[in-house]
Design a protein around this motif. Structure first.
Motif, PDB file in Angstrom:
ATOM      1  N   ARG A 199       0.822  -1.198   0.000  1.00 43.06           N
ATOM      2  CA  ARG A 199       0.000   0.000   0.000  1.00 43.06           C
ATOM      3  C   ARG A 199       0.860   1.253   0.000  1.00 43.06           C
ATOM      4  O   ARG A 199       0.509   2.254  -0.590  1.00 43.06           O
ATOM      5  CB  ARG A 199      -0.946  -0.024   1.205  1.00 43.06           C
ATOM      6  CG  ARG A 199      -1.974   1.070   1.136  1.00 43.06           C
ATOM      7  CD  ARG A 199      -3.027   0.963   2.202  1.00 43.06           C
ATOM      8  NE  ARG A 199      -2.442   0.889   3.512  1.00 43.06           N
ATOM      9  CZ  ARG A 199      -2.830   0.053   4.469  1.00 43.06           C
ATOM     10  NH1 ARG A 199      -3.806  -0.787   4.256  1.00 43.06           N
ATOM     11  NH2 ARG A 199      -2.261   0.053   5.644  1.00 43.06           N
ATOM     12  N   ASP A 200       2.026   1.205   0.642  1.00 45.49           N
ATOM     13  CA  ASP A 200       2.903   2.368   0.720  1.00 45.49           C
ATOM     14  C   ASP A 200       3.931   2.408  -0.400  1.00 45.49           C
ATOM     15  O   ASP A 200       4.775   3.282  -0.433  1.00 45.49           O
ATOM     16  CB  ASP A 200       3.635   2.383   2.063  1.00 45.49           C
ATOM     17  CG  ASP A 200       2.683   2.633   3.222  1.00 45.49           C
ATOM     18  OD1 ASP A 200       1.583   3.161   2.978  1.00 45.49           O
ATOM     19  OD2 ASP A 200       3.039   2.296   4.357  1.00 45.49           O
ATOM     20  N   LYS A 243      -5.931   6.715 -18.363  1.00 48.15           N
ATOM     21  CA  LYS A 243      -4.897   5.705 -18.608  1.00 48.15           C
ATOM     22  C   LYS A 243      -4.076   5.443 -17.347  1.00 48.15           C
ATOM     23  O   LYS A 243      -3.750   4.295 -17.045  1.00 48.15           O
ATOM     24  CB  LYS A 243      -3.987   6.137 -19.755  1.00 48.15           C
ATOM     25  CG  LYS A 243      -4.609   5.985 -21.107  1.00 48.15           C
ATOM     26  CD  LYS A 243      -3.631   6.423 -22.183  1.00 48.15           C
ATOM     27  CE  LYS A 243      -4.245   6.329 -23.555  1.00 48.15           C
ATOM     28  NZ  LYS A 243      -3.314   6.779 -24.602  1.00 48.15           N
ATOM     29  N   GLY A 244      -3.714   6.501 -16.642  1.00 50.94           N
ATOM     30  CA  GLY A 244      -2.928   6.344 -15.424  1.00 50.94           C
ATOM     31  C   GLY A 244      -3.662   5.560 -14.355  1.00 50.94           C
ATOM     32  O   GLY A 244      -3.091   4.685 -13.699  1.00 50.94           O
ATOM     33  N   ILE A 245      -4.934   5.830 -14.205  1.00 45.92           N
ATOM     34  CA  ILE A 245      -5.736   5.126 -13.202  1.00 45.92           C
ATOM     35  C   ILE A 245      -5.915   3.660 -13.591  1.00 45.92           C
ATOM     36  O   ILE A 245      -5.789   2.761 -12.763  1.00 45.92           O
ATOM     37  CB  ILE A 245      -7.093   5.830 -13.009  1.00 45.92           C
ATOM     38  CG1 ILE A 245      -6.863   7.175 -12.319  1.00 45.92           C
ATOM     39  CG2 ILE A 245      -8.061   4.953 -12.218  1.00 45.92           C
ATOM     40  CD1 ILE A 245      -8.051   8.097 -12.315  1.00 45.92           C
ATOM     41  N   PHE A 246      -6.166   3.400 -14.869  1.00 48.00           N
ATOM     42  CA  PHE A 246      -6.391   2.024 -15.303  1.00 48.00           C
ATOM     43  C   PHE A 246      -5.117   1.188 -15.344  1.00 48.00           C
ATOM     44  O   PHE A 246      -5.182  -0.033 -15.469  1.00 48.00           O
ATOM     45  CB  PHE A 246      -7.123   1.987 -16.640  1.00 48.00           C
ATOM     46  CG  PHE A 246      -8.595   2.235 -16.479  1.00 48.00           C
ATOM     47  CD1 PHE A 246      -9.434   1.241 -15.998  1.00 48.00           C
ATOM     48  CD2 PHE A 246      -9.140   3.473 -16.768  1.00 48.00           C
ATOM     49  CE1 PHE A 246     -10.791   1.472 -15.829  1.00 48.00           C
ATOM     50  CE2 PHE A 246     -10.495   3.720 -16.599  1.00 48.00           C
ATOM     51  CZ  PHE A 246     -11.318   2.714 -16.127  1.00 48.00           C
ATOM     52  N   LYS A 247      -3.956   1.816 -15.214  1.00 49.08           N
ATOM     53  CA  LYS A 247      -2.700   1.062 -15.111  1.00 49.08           C
ATOM     54  C   LYS A 247      -2.452   0.555 -13.691  1.00 49.08           C
ATOM     55  O   LYS A 247      -1.582  -0.287 -13.474  1.00 49.08           O
ATOM     56  CB  LYS A 247      -1.518   1.930 -15.537  1.00 49.08           C
ATOM     57  CG  LYS A 247      -1.386   2.092 -17.021  1.00 49.08           C
ATOM     58  CD  LYS A 247      -0.132   2.873 -17.359  1.00 49.08           C
ATOM     59  CE  LYS A 247       0.005   3.045 -18.852  1.00 49.08           C
ATOM     60  NZ  LYS A 247       1.226   3.784 -19.200  1.00 49.08           N
ATOM     61  N   ARG A 259       0.180  -2.423 -12.317  1.00 53.16           N
ATOM     62  CA  ARG A 259       1.306  -2.050 -11.441  1.00 53.16           C
ATOM     63  C   ARG A 259       1.217  -2.800 -10.114  1.00 53.16           C
ATOM     64  O   ARG A 259       2.222  -3.249  -9.577  1.00 53.16           O
ATOM     65  CB  ARG A 259       1.300  -0.540 -11.185  1.00 53.16           C
ATOM     66  CG  ARG A 259       1.365   0.334 -12.411  1.00 53.16           C
ATOM     67  CD  ARG A 259       2.702   0.376 -13.041  1.00 53.16           C
ATOM     68  NE  ARG A 259       3.689   0.921 -12.135  1.00 53.16           N
ATOM     69  CZ  ARG A 259       4.885   1.319 -12.510  1.00 53.16           C
ATOM     70  NH1 ARG A 259       5.227   1.245 -13.760  1.00 53.16           N
ATOM     71  NH2 ARG A 259       5.747   1.774 -11.649  1.00 53.16           N
ATOM     72  N   TRP A 260       0.019  -2.931  -9.592  1.00 50.14           N
ATOM     73  CA  TRP A 260      -0.169  -3.651  -8.335  1.00 50.14           C
ATOM     74  C   TRP A 260       0.285  -5.102  -8.495  1.00 50.14           C
ATOM     75  O   TRP A 260       0.987  -5.640  -7.648  1.00 50.14           O
ATOM     76  CB  TRP A 260      -1.637  -3.586  -7.927  1.00 50.14           C
ATOM     77  CG  TRP A 260      -1.942  -4.378  -6.707  1.00 50.14           C
ATOM     78  CD1 TRP A 260      -1.715  -4.010  -5.423  1.00 50.14           C
ATOM     79  CD2 TRP A 260      -2.496  -5.689  -6.650  1.00 50.14           C
ATOM     80  NE1 TRP A 260      -2.105  -5.004  -4.561  1.00 50.14           N
ATOM     81  CE2 TRP A 260      -2.587  -6.050  -5.296  1.00 50.14           C
ATOM     82  CE3 TRP A 260      -2.932  -6.587  -7.604  1.00 50.14           C
ATOM     83  CZ2 TRP A 260      -3.087  -7.278  -4.888  1.00 50.14           C
ATOM     84  CZ3 TRP A 260      -3.429  -7.801  -7.202  1.00 50.14           C
ATOM     85  CH2 TRP A 260      -3.505  -8.133  -5.849  1.00 50.14           C
ATOM     86  N   GLU A 261      -0.112  -5.735  -9.587  1.00 52.13           N
ATOM     87  CA  GLU A 261       0.259  -7.131  -9.828  1.00 52.13           C
ATOM     88  C   GLU A 261       1.777  -7.291  -9.916  1.00 52.13           C
ATOM     89  O   GLU A 261       2.351  -8.220  -9.339  1.00 52.13           O
ATOM     90  CB  GLU A 261      -0.408  -7.649 -11.104  1.00 52.13           C
ATOM     91  CG  GLU A 261      -0.196  -9.115 -11.350  1.00 52.13           C
ATOM     92  CD  GLU A 261      -0.810  -9.995 -10.280  1.00 52.13           C
ATOM     93  OE1 GLU A 261      -0.192 -11.022  -9.958  1.00 52.13           O
ATOM     94  OE2 GLU A 261      -1.888  -9.663  -9.763  1.00 52.13           O
ATOM     95  N   LYS A 262       2.442  -6.403 -10.616  1.00 54.87           N
ATOM     96  CA  LYS A 262       3.906  -6.463 -10.708  1.00 54.87           C
ATOM     97  C   LYS A 262       4.538  -6.301  -9.337  1.00 54.87           C
ATOM     98  O   LYS A 262       5.517  -6.976  -9.009  1.00 54.87           O
ATOM     99  CB  LYS A 262       4.431  -5.378 -11.647  1.00 54.87           C
ATOM    100  CG  LYS A 262       4.200  -5.672 -13.107  1.00 54.87           C
ATOM    101  CD  LYS A 262       4.780  -4.572 -13.963  1.00 54.87           C
ATOM    102  CE  LYS A 262       4.542  -4.819 -15.434  1.00 54.87           C
ATOM    103  NZ  LYS A 262       5.113  -3.740 -16.258  1.00 54.87           N
TER     104      LYS A 262
END
Length: 77
Positions: free
Chosen positions: A6-7, A55-59, A63-66
């Protein structure tokens, strides 16, 4: 462990989406006063348009998965 993800700055759209965009848009510009710089950044972000922010929000899920796959380590693009 959840707190670590989360951080993570790797999940902050400001770090991976906004700052790179602003840096590219403002490359080569110089400002004598902080007020002028702040105004230029605001104008840059306003001009980006709705699709840029979408686009930034939908990425975020990607990013979380990575980040999860790397146990919270830094995620490069």
């Amino acid at each position: 462990m959840l707190q670590r993800y989360r951080d993570s700055p790797d999940l902050a759209p400001s770090d991976y989406h906004l700052f790179g965009f602003v840096k590219n848009q403002m490359r080569g510009q110089h400002y004598e006063m902080n007020d002028a710089l702040q105004t230029a950044v605001r104008q840059c972000l306003r001009a980006a348009g709705t699709e840029f922010y979408r686009k930034g929000i939908f990425k975020l899920p990607e990013r979380w998965e990575k980040c999860v796959q790397r146990n919270g380590d830094y995620v490069e693009k």
